[in-house]
Design a protein around this motif. Sequence first.
Motif, PDB file in Angstrom:
ATOM      1  N   SER A  19       0.923  -1.192  -0.197  1.00 23.79           N
ATOM      2  CA  SER A  19      -0.056  -0.053   0.080  1.00 23.79           C
ATOM      3  C   SER A  19       0.988   1.363  -0.023  1.00 23.79           C
ATOM      4  O   SER A  19       1.915   1.136   0.689  1.00 23.79           O
ATOM      5  N   LEU A  20       0.358   2.322  -0.791  1.00 29.57           N
ATOM      6  CA  LEU A  20       1.177   3.398  -0.930  1.00 29.57           C
ATOM      7  C   LEU A  20       0.032   4.521  -0.228  1.00 29.57           C
ATOM      8  O   LEU A  20      -0.746   4.619  -0.335  1.00 29.57           O
ATOM      9  N   GLY A  21       1.400   5.761  -0.005  1.00 27.10           N
ATOM     10  CA  GLY A  21       0.125   7.118   0.594  1.00 27.10           C
ATOM     11  C   GLY A  21      -0.013   6.927   1.875  1.00 27.10           C
ATOM     12  O   GLY A  21      -0.132   5.916   2.549  1.00 27.10           O
ATOM     13  N   GLU A  22       0.448   8.057   2.502  1.00 26.46           N
ATOM     14  CA  GLU A  22       0.202   8.254   3.923  1.00 26.46           C
ATOM     15  C   GLU A  22      -0.998   7.747   4.714  1.00 26.46           C
ATOM     16  O   GLU A  22      -0.787   6.715   5.607  1.00 26.46           O
ATOM     17  N   ASP A  23      -2.265   8.154   4.193  1.00 21.72           N
ATOM     18  CA  ASP A  23      -3.402   7.870   4.692  1.00 21.72           C
ATOM     19  C   ASP A  23      -3.737   6.176   4.729  1.00 21.72           C
ATOM     20  O   ASP A  23      -3.902   5.932   5.733  1.00 21.72           O
ATOM     21  N   ILE A  24      -3.557   5.839   3.657  1.00 24.84           N
ATOM     22  CA  ILE A  24      -3.773   4.321   3.325  1.00 24.84           C
ATOM     23  C   ILE A  24      -2.699   3.394   4.054  1.00 24.84           C
ATOM     24  O   ILE A  24      -3.171   2.509   4.973  1.00 24.84           O
ATOM     25  N   LYS A  32      -4.070  -3.529  11.276  1.00 26.92           N
ATOM     26  CA  LYS A  32      -3.193  -4.731  11.282  1.00 26.92           C
ATOM     27  C   LYS A  32      -3.024  -5.565  10.157  1.00 26.92           C
ATOM     28  O   LYS A  32      -2.684  -6.732  10.066  1.00 26.92           O
ATOM     29  N   ARG A  33      -3.283  -4.701   8.861  1.00 25.02           N
ATOM     30  CA  ARG A  33      -2.967  -5.546   7.790  1.00 25.02           C
ATOM     31  C   ARG A  33      -1.431  -5.239   7.442  1.00 25.02           C
ATOM     32  O   ARG A  33      -0.979  -6.099   6.461  1.00 25.02           O
ATOM     33  N   ALA A  34      -0.738  -4.181   7.786  1.00 23.90           N
ATOM     34  CA  ALA A  34       0.442  -4.296   7.310  1.00 23.90           C
ATOM     35  C   ALA A  34       1.441  -5.053   8.241  1.00 23.90           C
ATOM     36  O   ALA A  34       1.283  -5.328   9.285  1.00 23.90           O
ATOM     37  N   GLU A  35       2.397  -5.765   7.501  1.00 24.79           N
ATOM     38  CA  GLU A  35       3.232  -6.651   7.989  1.00 24.79           C
ATOM     39  C   GLU A  35       4.695  -5.981   8.135  1.00 24.79           C
ATOM     40  O   GLU A  35       5.089  -6.252   9.294  1.00 24.79           O
ATOM     41  N   LEU A  36       4.982  -5.063   7.274  1.00 26.07           N
ATOM     42  CA  LEU A  36       6.178  -4.147   7.430  1.00 26.07           C
ATOM     43  C   LEU A  36       5.987  -2.856   6.757  1.00 26.07           C
ATOM     44  O   LEU A  36       5.496  -2.677   5.676  1.00 26.07           O
ATOM     45  N   VAL A  37       6.567  -1.857   7.412  1.00 25.66           N
ATOM     46  CA  VAL A  37       6.741  -0.710   6.767  1.00 25.66           C
ATOM     47  C   VAL A  37       7.870  -0.182   6.359  1.00 25.66           C
ATOM     48  O   VAL A  37       8.807  -0.266   7.361  1.00 25.66           O
ATOM     49  N   THR A  47       5.736  13.385   8.909  1.00 24.85           N
ATOM     50  CA  THR A  47       5.248  12.032   8.231  1.00 24.85           C
ATOM     51  C   THR A  47       5.922  11.013   8.966  1.00 24.85           C
ATOM     52  O   THR A  47       5.102   9.906   9.448  1.00 24.85           O
ATOM     53  N   LYS A  48       7.281  10.968   8.999  1.00 28.60           N
ATOM     54  CA  LYS A  48       8.107  10.091   9.831  1.00 28.60           C
ATOM     55  C   LYS A  48       7.468   9.790  11.259  1.00 28.60           C
ATOM     56  O   LYS A  48       7.139   8.534  11.747  1.00 28.60           O
ATOM     57  N   LYS A  49       7.182  10.762  12.158  1.00 26.71           N
ATOM     58  CA  LYS A  49       6.583  10.818  13.396  1.00 26.71           C
ATOM     59  C   LYS A  49       5.207  10.224  13.583  1.00 26.71           C
ATOM     60  O   LYS A  49       5.171   9.219  14.107  1.00 26.71           O
ATOM     61  N   LYS A  50       4.429  10.417  12.355  1.00 29.00           N
ATOM     62  CA  LYS A  50       2.887   9.939  12.570  1.00 29.00           C
ATOM     63  C   LYS A  50       2.944   8.541  12.203  1.00 29.00           C
ATOM     64  O   LYS A  50       2.555   7.626  12.782  1.00 29.00           O
ATOM     65  N   ILE A  51       3.813   8.250  11.297  1.00 30.97           N
ATOM     66  CA  ILE A  51       3.699   6.695  10.781  1.00 30.97           C
ATOM     67  C   ILE A  51       4.569   5.825  11.753  1.00 30.97           C
ATOM     68  O   ILE A  51       4.089   4.600  12.262  1.00 30.97           O
ATOM     69  N   THR A  52       5.649   6.150  12.120  1.00 31.40           N
ATOM     70  CA  THR A  52       6.501   5.520  13.399  1.00 31.40           C
ATOM     71  C   THR A  52       5.432   5.305  14.751  1.00 31.40           C
ATOM     72  O   THR A  52       5.624   4.327  15.375  1.00 31.40           O
TER      73      THR A  52
END
Length: 99
Positions: A19-24, A32-37, A47-52
């Motif tokens: 998946s691509l894009g910050e919101d997605i 919990k669909r993501a296995e690795l970011v 953006t880094k702070k939000k995702i991490t």
Amino acid sequence: MKANYLNIIGLAYRAGKCSLGEDIIVRDIQQKRAELVLLASDIGPRTKKKITNKCHTYEIPYEIVDDRETLSNAIGKSQRVAVAILDAGFAAKIRTLLG
């Protein structure tokens, strides 16, 4: 060795397991669909702070990889700073190649 993980990212993208894009990506982390970011080394601080922070909260592993140009070229899109891998097999292989 570095080129190998980029090849796996490209395969995962073509298989529809990214998946691509910050919101997605944030949505996939919360569900919990993501296995690795994978985050580009030159990602913006907000953006880094939000995702991490989301990764820490939902216990999803993440890796800081090459710059945005290299990451974008691996998937064939431009200006991508984050990619979420949605398949456990692809995620495990990428983590192995990254060390």
